[in-house]
Design a protein around this motif. Structure first.
Motif, PDB file in Angstrom:
ATOM      1  N   VAL A  68     -68.525 -21.007 -27.454  1.00  0.00           N
ATOM      2  CA  VAL A  68     -68.335 -21.985 -28.524  1.00  0.00           C
ATOM      3  C   VAL A  68     -68.491 -23.414 -28.017  1.00  0.00           C
ATOM      4  N   ARG A  69     -68.235 -23.627 -26.742  1.00  0.00           N
ATOM      5  CA  ARG A  69     -68.401 -24.960 -26.157  1.00  0.00           C
ATOM      6  C   ARG A  69     -69.855 -25.427 -26.278  1.00  0.00           C
TER       7      ARG A  69
ATOM      8  N   LYS B 102     -70.560 -26.302 -29.991  1.00  0.00           N
ATOM      9  CA  LYS B 102     -69.951 -27.575 -30.403  1.00  0.00           C
ATOM     10  C   LYS B 102     -70.754 -28.759 -29.860  1.00  0.00           C
TER      11      LYS B 102
ATOM     12  N   LEU C 199     -73.849 -28.977 -32.093  1.00  0.00           N
ATOM     13  CA  LEU C 199     -73.549 -29.518 -33.423  1.00  0.00           C
ATOM     14  C   LEU C 199     -73.305 -31.022 -33.365  1.00  0.00           C
ATOM     15  N   ALA C 200     -72.553 -31.462 -32.375  1.00  0.00           N
ATOM     16  CA  ALA C 200     -72.263 -32.893 -32.257  1.00  0.00           C
ATOM     17  C   ALA C 200     -73.547 -33.690 -32.037  1.00  0.00           C
TER      18      ALA C 200
ATOM     19  N   ILE D 158     -66.915 -35.288 -28.959  1.00  0.00           N
ATOM     20  CA  ILE D 158     -66.211 -34.098 -28.458  1.00  0.00           C
ATOM     21  C   ILE D 158     -65.463 -34.382 -27.148  1.00  0.00           C
TER      22      ILE D 158
ATOM     23  N   ARG E 216     -73.123 -23.879 -37.161  1.00  0.00           N
ATOM     24  CA  ARG E 216     -72.052 -24.442 -37.981  1.00  0.00           C
ATOM     25  C   ARG E 216     -71.135 -23.333 -38.496  1.00  0.00           C
TER      26      ARG E 216
ATOM     27  N   VAL F 252     -69.020 -21.746 -35.488  1.00  0.00           N
ATOM     28  CA  VAL F 252     -67.941 -22.621 -35.022  1.00  0.00           C
ATOM     29  C   VAL F 252     -66.822 -22.679 -36.061  1.00  0.00           C
TER      30      VAL F 252
ATOM     31  N   TRP G 113     -64.859 -19.539 -35.791  1.00  0.00           N
ATOM     32  CA  TRP G 113     -64.038 -19.565 -34.579  1.00  0.00           C
ATOM     33  C   TRP G 113     -62.796 -20.429 -34.789  1.00  0.00           C
ATOM     34  N   GLU G 114     -62.973 -21.610 -35.377  1.00  0.00           N
ATOM     35  CA  GLU G 114     -61.839 -22.502 -35.594  1.00  0.00           C
ATOM     36  C   GLU G 114     -60.851 -21.902 -36.591  1.00  0.00           C
TER      37      GLU G 114
ATOM     38  N   SER H 102     -59.353 -23.282 -41.545  1.00  0.00           N
ATOM     39  CA  SER H 102     -60.068 -24.480 -41.107  1.00  0.00           C
ATOM     40  C   SER H 102     -60.972 -24.972 -42.230  1.00  0.00           C
TER      41      SER H 102
ATOM     42  N   SER I  17     -63.576 -28.518 -43.095  1.00  0.00           N
ATOM     43  CA  SER I  17     -64.091 -29.861 -42.824  1.00  0.00           C
ATOM     44  C   SER I  17     -64.873 -30.339 -44.041  1.00  0.00           C
TER      45      SER I  17
END
Length: 290
Positions: A3-4, A7, A10-11, A25, A69, A72, A75-76, A90, A92
């Motif tokens: 997942v790192r 992320k 995505l960022a 991040i 997307r 993640v 996962w969150e 989660s 957003s």
């Protein structure tokens, strides 16, 4: 790949900049660059084109984005369920720049109804699982749920000679300076309603949220959603309806295909579909109710 890596991808995709992505991040730029390189090596594809300023996603990067997307977000949502605070989902939400106070209050009231209580992230613009945006900004492949509706009115400085009128007629506006946003869906109908009083060389603004402070400073009149008057400094503007011109600003939730498969967006969309649309209510002190 974990997942790192997703992320970091995505960022970078959403900011268009390795530097900005690293700040988002909370890692160093070399660390983020190395993480992206590991992901590209694992997939065997270049995900970004490096430009003199920033990066641009390749076709493979654009294909990966919606899947990354979703993964993640899942996962969150999964990890949030095991937080000490108890059950959680989660969510957003991106907030469009011109989603005014009335629409944001509608979203706030809606979020208070979502159960379990979401682990909420508010993001700027076109980010997040879904976004609060104007109806005319909905893309062809997006779903949309209407949340709020407010009138579009003529905004003028509080000391303007026409501020004492309860309703403005096109003839009242003959010779007035204007600030307009030609890309807005109501611009053509405003010009038609004004007729011979339509401005010949108006000032142009990129968005309606820019207009209140300029109107307050005396640079011209503007047609804006009613709640944007709150953006003017020290209540230096008033709103007046234009006779014969009935236009509304509609704002709601835009969401991509597949959003209903995620617990957070699904809960918010479901609540929105069951809620009544929040129609504008003039404050009791307002001298110009529609």
């Amino acid at each position: 790949m974990d997942v790192r890596h997703l992320k970091a991808f995505l960022a970078t995709y959403e900011t268009g900049s390795v530097t900005a992505a690293a700040q988002r991040i909370h890692v160093t730029q070399p660390t983020l660059s190395a993480t992206l390189q590991q992901l590209e090596e694992r997939l065997g594809r270049a995900l970004f084109e490096r430009l003199p300023r920033g990066v641009r996603p390749t076709e493979e990067g654009m294909r990966l984005y919606p899947q990354a997307r979703r993964l993640v977000a899942e996962w969150e949502a999964m990890t949030a369920q095991f937080d000490p605070g108890g059950d959680c989902i989660s969510l957003s939400v991106g907030i469009a720049p011109d989603a005014g106070p009335w629409a944001q209050e509608a979203l706030q009231r809606l979020l208070a109804q979502v159960r379990p209580v979401p682990l909420l992230k508010l993001l700027a613009g076109d980010q997040g699982d879904l976004r609060l945006d104007m109806a005319h900004q909905r893309r062809a492949d997006e779903g949309f749920v209407l949340l709020s509706r407010e009138p579009v009115c003529v905004m003028l400085p509080v000391r303007h000679v026409l501020a004492g009128h309860a309703i403005l007629s096109p003839s009242d506006l003959q010779g007035q300076e204007w600030i307009v946003c030609p890309d807005l869906p109501w611009h053509a109908s405003l010009v038609e309603a004004l007729g011979a009083s339509a401005p010949y060389l108006p000032a142009h603004a990129a968005s309606p949220s820019m207009m209140p402070s300029w109107v307050a400073a005396g640079h011209g009149l503007a047609a804006v959603p009613a709640s944007l008057a709150a953006l003017a400094p020290d209540a230096e503007v008033v709103l007046r309806p234009l006779a014969g011109w009935d236009v509304c600003w509609e704002t709601g939730l835009c969401f991509r295909p597949g959003a209903m498969q995620l617990p957070g967006p699904a809960a918010l969309i479901s609540a929105a579909q069951q809620a009544a649309v929040r129609d504008w209510a003039w404050p009791e002190a307002s001298p110009a109710p529609l």
